[in-house]
Scaffold this active site. Structure first.
Site, PDB file in Angstrom:
ATOM      1  N   THR A 223       0.830  -1.205   0.000  1.00 12.76           N
ATOM      2  CA  THR A 223       0.000   0.000   0.000  1.00 12.76           C
ATOM      3  C   THR A 223       0.865   1.256   0.000  1.00 12.76           C
ATOM      4  OG1 THR A 223      -0.075  -0.024   2.418  1.00 12.76           O
ATOM      5  CG2 THR A 223      -1.898  -1.103   1.262  1.00 12.76           C
ATOM      6  N   GLY A 239       1.869  -6.687   5.670  1.00  8.88           N
ATOM      7  CA  GLY A 239       1.468  -8.064   5.968  1.00  8.88           C
ATOM      8  C   GLY A 239       1.857  -8.538   7.358  1.00  8.88           C
ATOM      9  N   GLU A 241       0.533  -8.364  10.099  1.00 10.32           N
ATOM     10  CA  GLU A 241      -0.544  -8.934  10.922  1.00 10.32           C
ATOM     11  C   GLU A 241      -0.871 -10.360  10.488  1.00 10.32           C
ATOM     12  OE1 GLU A 241      -0.548  -5.485  10.279  1.00 10.32           O
ATOM     13  OE2 GLU A 241      -0.029  -5.457  12.395  1.00 10.32           O
ATOM     14  N   THR A 297       7.638  -5.756   8.656  1.00  6.31           N
ATOM     15  CA  THR A 297       7.415  -5.289   7.282  1.00  6.31           C
ATOM     16  C   THR A 297       7.759  -3.811   7.132  1.00  6.31           C
ATOM     17  OG1 THR A 297       5.094  -4.959   7.830  1.00  6.31           O
ATOM     18  CG2 THR A 297       5.667  -7.003   6.704  1.00  6.31           C
ATOM     19  N   ASP A 362       2.210  -3.801  18.607  1.00  7.67           N
ATOM     20  CA  ASP A 362       2.031  -3.317  17.229  1.00  7.67           C
ATOM     21  C   ASP A 362       2.655  -1.933  17.049  1.00  7.67           C
ATOM     22  OD1 ASP A 362       1.242  -3.303  14.570  1.00  7.67           O
ATOM     23  OD2 ASP A 362      -0.733  -2.465  15.004  1.00  7.67           O
ATOM     24  N   TRP A 451       0.557   6.562   9.116  1.00 12.99           N
ATOM     25  CA  TRP A 451       1.230   6.877   7.850  1.00 12.99           C
ATOM     26  C   TRP A 451       1.035   8.336   7.458  1.00 12.99           C
ATOM     27  CZ3 TRP A 451      -2.105   8.845   4.266  1.00 12.99           C
ATOM     28  CH2 TRP A 451      -3.467   8.571   4.451  1.00 12.99           C
ATOM     29  N   HIS A 660     -14.475  -6.143   8.900  1.00  6.94           N
ATOM     30  CA  HIS A 660     -15.834  -5.714   9.251  1.00  6.94           C
ATOM     31  C   HIS A 660     -15.934  -5.144  10.654  1.00  6.94           C
ATOM     32  CE1 HIS A 660     -17.564  -7.168   5.523  1.00  6.94           C
ATOM     33  NE2 HIS A 660     -16.795  -8.232   5.640  1.00  6.94           N
TER      34      HIS A 660
HETATM   35 CA    CA Z   1       1.418  -3.127  12.423  1.00  2.37          CA
END
Ligand code: CA
Length: 747
Positions: A223, A239, A241, A297, A362, A451, A660
């Site tokens: 992305t 990726g 996760e 990543t 994270d 970002w 979702h």
């Molecule tokens: Ca992350």
């Protein structure tokens, strides 16, 4: 020439939509839910807009296209002295997002108005920074598509569609987005969701070459924006996760041939190490981390520094998040959650700084980085500035990686500061959320900063940071087993709802705001107004202004760079997350912003994803918003047993929540709110989508490899139960006061 409202095309007829959905299932559902046709109509009403391409255009546009994207090494190195252009993602190699243009300034910014706009063929979220090169605007949109527009008129010159298979988005954590492109020697480069790096002929919009940057058997995606340095295209991937191994690659810009690749975490030692850096890194890992890839990543920041001739990039979280399941020894796990520097010509390791050792939150270190020349403690230095997702603002020496500053820039409760001698955070033990002891983390996994682009103004010396105040309850998954599809986190991702319900006294904020930050003093100078969820990226100009996307506040705005006084804003009818850019053409300065994203209106609401271009005395008006009636909350009765609902909750959390949202309640623009889907009314219809994959081309691939019919029954029972609860007593949205969007908004 400005495009007027009357030029908007009508929505497409309903009939093709019916064919797309599949006759049988639609017929069944239509008998149950009369409103479905209207629903489908809305879903695609933003889609097929065909703009006539002029193949024999004369005049300025044609002239511009003859030398399209004529970006050279010399032009990129001198980008700051060619402020009429915006040739690379961050504006120049330093990624300062600062323009010397000053025709629009504090005195006249109030006269700024819309000069033209151009619609995109999608209603999904837009995250792309546009480029402006010699009369043409290039921008990437959802589904990794790229547009070229005549910058005078907004006329579409071409559109490139990489035709990403819809089902690939099962590997995408955080939206069908693309954040930007690169330009070099007549080509535009874009990374696609399914892991390709594509070079596009900037004149024609046709593919020049394409190369697969990933192992298609793993759950990678792209992305982020490529960058070009010394004839190479630099690209990372997402990726973390999903259980992958991170790396950054450099490809020959002319041929697409892989030149070098640097992995961010070691692989299985039994297979040997790619280099000495991997051997050293492996000493900081325990257990069998390679089985789930390790993570790390390179999903956003990549900066080439022509002064040091180094490439700096940030690395993401460990995989899985919960480090107990990644490495039972609780070791540091290099080079996760780090800024790493490698040589631009070879990809050889030079230095690293790990902001979050043994990451379990994270805390990707991939947020945008800016290079600046500052006098730090009496010494002139070239430094890297990074407001990190973990809540600390870092200043590193660019040549050596030495830590110079580490100060919290938002609410932080996982660490009591950073030891400047060792560079390590002083972690609060309870923040590591042992099993059975949840922790209300700040910044939560949404991050203090994602970002969204910073801007640095060398005149004020301030960096303008899109900041987040965010909490997230970390609840360890007591019985983690890796999932072949979907998230692999080691966290109970369904727990936030029950946790905040049981602890109403705890803070749950998730808001964004722009702040001006002095990197030397480590102090906030001013802050802008808050909006719900993330706020948008920033642009600084010599006009004494900071332009910013207002996130869910649905406006582009301008602040006084020194005082923070809000001097101008324009309503956009949709969220603004990407940073605006500026350019000059025919003696006129323009502000361009790629907008789109409707967290409050939801997937079925009409959205207004567009390129908006502003100029002094611009007089164009956007067409009025379409009328919209939200889908009713009208579930079938909840008849399943509590056991089945609980089993469905678990399966939902593992397989569905990523897109979702928490308990089916996502109402973001990218994915449907399942508590309102007509599919709840029939198991057959539900399974047509979930097990048979009839909506695969829209991104909803079959889950038949991981879910059995009894699982989908339980999931439907869970969503149905949830929808009935909501209907009976509409609860406070989760977290209260925040937009009902995806809980996890990064990669
Ligand atoms: Ca992350």
């Amino acid at each position: 020439m400005a495009r007027q409202a009357a030029e908007r095309v009508s929505p497409p007829p309903v009939e093709p939509v019916i064919r797309w959905f599949g006759g049988l299932i639609l017929t069944r559902i239509r008998t149950l839910v009369p409103g479905l046709c209207a629903l489908l109509f809305v879903v695609v009403s933003g889609v097929p807009r065909s703009e006539p391409l002029s193949t024999s255009a004369q005049g300025p546009a044609a002239a511009a296209r003859n030398g399209a994207a004529n970006v050279t090494a010399q032009r990129l190195l001198n980008a700051a002295s060619e402020p009429s252009q915006w040739m690379t993602y961050g504006g120049n190699y330093e990624e300062q997002r600062y323009s010397r243009l000053a025709r629009i300034n504090r005195d006249n910014v109030k006269q700024l108005g819309l000069a033209w706009f151009a619609d995109y063929d999608t209603n999904l979220t837009q995250a792309g920074t546009p480029l402006y090169i010699d009369g043409v605007i290039y921008v990437s949109t959802a589904w990794s598509k790229v547009y070229a527009f005549d910058a005078r008129s907004g006329r579409q010159l071409w559109q490139y569609n990489p035709k990403t298979p819809g089902e690939w988005i099962r590997n995408v954590c955080c939206g069908i987005v693309n954040r930007g492109i690169a330009a070099w020697n007549g080509k535009i480069y874009v990374g696609t969701l399914d892991g390709r790096l594509v070079a596009i002929d900037a004149r024609t919009g046709k593919e020049a070459w394409s190369t697969l940057t990933i192992d298609p058997g793993k759950h990678y995606s792209i992305t982020s924006a490529p960058r070009v340095a010394k004839g190479r295209v630099l690209i990372g991937e997402s990726g973390g996760e999903y259980g992958v191994r991170g790396y950054i690659s450099a490809y020959d810009a002319e041929t697409g041939k892989l030149d070098w690749r640097f992995y961010t975490v070691p692989g299985n030692p039994r297979n040997g190490f790619e280099n000495e850096a991997m051997r050293k890194a492996a000493a900081t890992w325990g257990g069998e981390w390679w089985k789930l890839g390790g993570g790390g990543t390179v999903w956003d920041a990549i900066v080439y520094d022509p002064v040091t001739d180094l490439v700096y990039f940030g690395t993401g979280n460990g995989s899985p998040w919960n480090d107990r399941y990644r490495d039972p020894t609780n070791a540091d796990n290099l080079y996760l959650a780090s800024v790493v520097a490698v040589k631009a010509d070879t990809g050889e390791y030079v230095w690293h700084y790990q902001s979050t050792p043994a990451d379990t939150w994270d805390y990707d270190a991939v947020s945008p980085m800016t290079i600046a020349n500052l006098t730090v403690d009496g010494k002139k230095r070239r430094v890297i500035l990074q407001p990190c997702k973990n809540g600390f603002f870092y200043m590193l020496d660019a040549a050596s990686g030495k830590l110079l500053r580490a100060v919290p820039f938002t609410t932080v409760n996982w660490a009591d500061g950073v030891d400047m001698k060792t560079g390590r955070p002083r972690v609060r033990p309870e923040a590591r959320f042992p099993v059975g002891k949840p922790f209300n983390l700040a910044p939560g996994v949404q991050g203090a900063h994602g970002w969204h682009s910073n801007a640095f103004n060398p005149e004020t010396g301030l960096i303008y940071i899109p900041t987040q105040l965010a909490y997230f309850p970390m609840v360890a998954d007591a019985s983690f087993t890796p999932n072949p599809v979907g998230y692999n986190l080691g966290l109970d991702f369904a727990a936030p709802f029950t946790y905040y319900r049981d602890h109403p006294e705890l803070p749950k904020d998730f808001v964004g705001y722009l702040q001006a930050w002095d990197p030397l003093t480590g102090k906030q100078v001013w802050k802008g107004e808050k909006n719900q969820g993330p706020t948008g990226g920033a642009l600084a100009t010599a006009g004494g202004l900071v332009f910013q996307g207002g996130g869910s506040a649905q406006e582009v705005r301008a602040y006084d760079a020194r005082t923070g006084e809000k001097l101008w804003s324009a309503k956009t009818q949709t969220a603004v997350l990407a940073a605006p850019i500026t350019y000059e053409l025919d003696g006129q300065q323009y502000i361009a912003a790629s907008v789109g994203g409707n967290p409050l209106g939801g997937y079925y609401a009409p959205n207004y994803s567009r390129m908006l271009v502003f100029a002094l005395n611009g007089k164009v008006q956007l067409p009025p918003e379409k009328e919209f009636t939200p889908l009713p909350l009208d579930p079938p009765p909840a008849t399943a047993s509590a056991d089945v609902v609980e089993a469905g909750s678990q399966k939902y959390s593992q397989n569905c929540a990523a897109c979702h949202g928490d308990r089916g309640q996502t109402r973001g623009a990218n994915f449907p709110d399942l508590t309102r889907t007509p599919l709840l009314h029939t198991q057959e219809g539900f399974d047509q989508v979930v097990l048979k994959g009839v909506l695969a081309d829209r991104g909803m691939a079959s889950f038949a490899t991981v879910l059995k019919p009894e699982d989908t029954e339980a999931i439907r029972a869970f969503i149905t139960a949830r929808a009935n609860e909501l209907k009976k007593a509409p609860p406070t949205p989760w977290p209260p006061g925040s937009p009902p969007t995806q809980p996890h908004t990064e990669h």
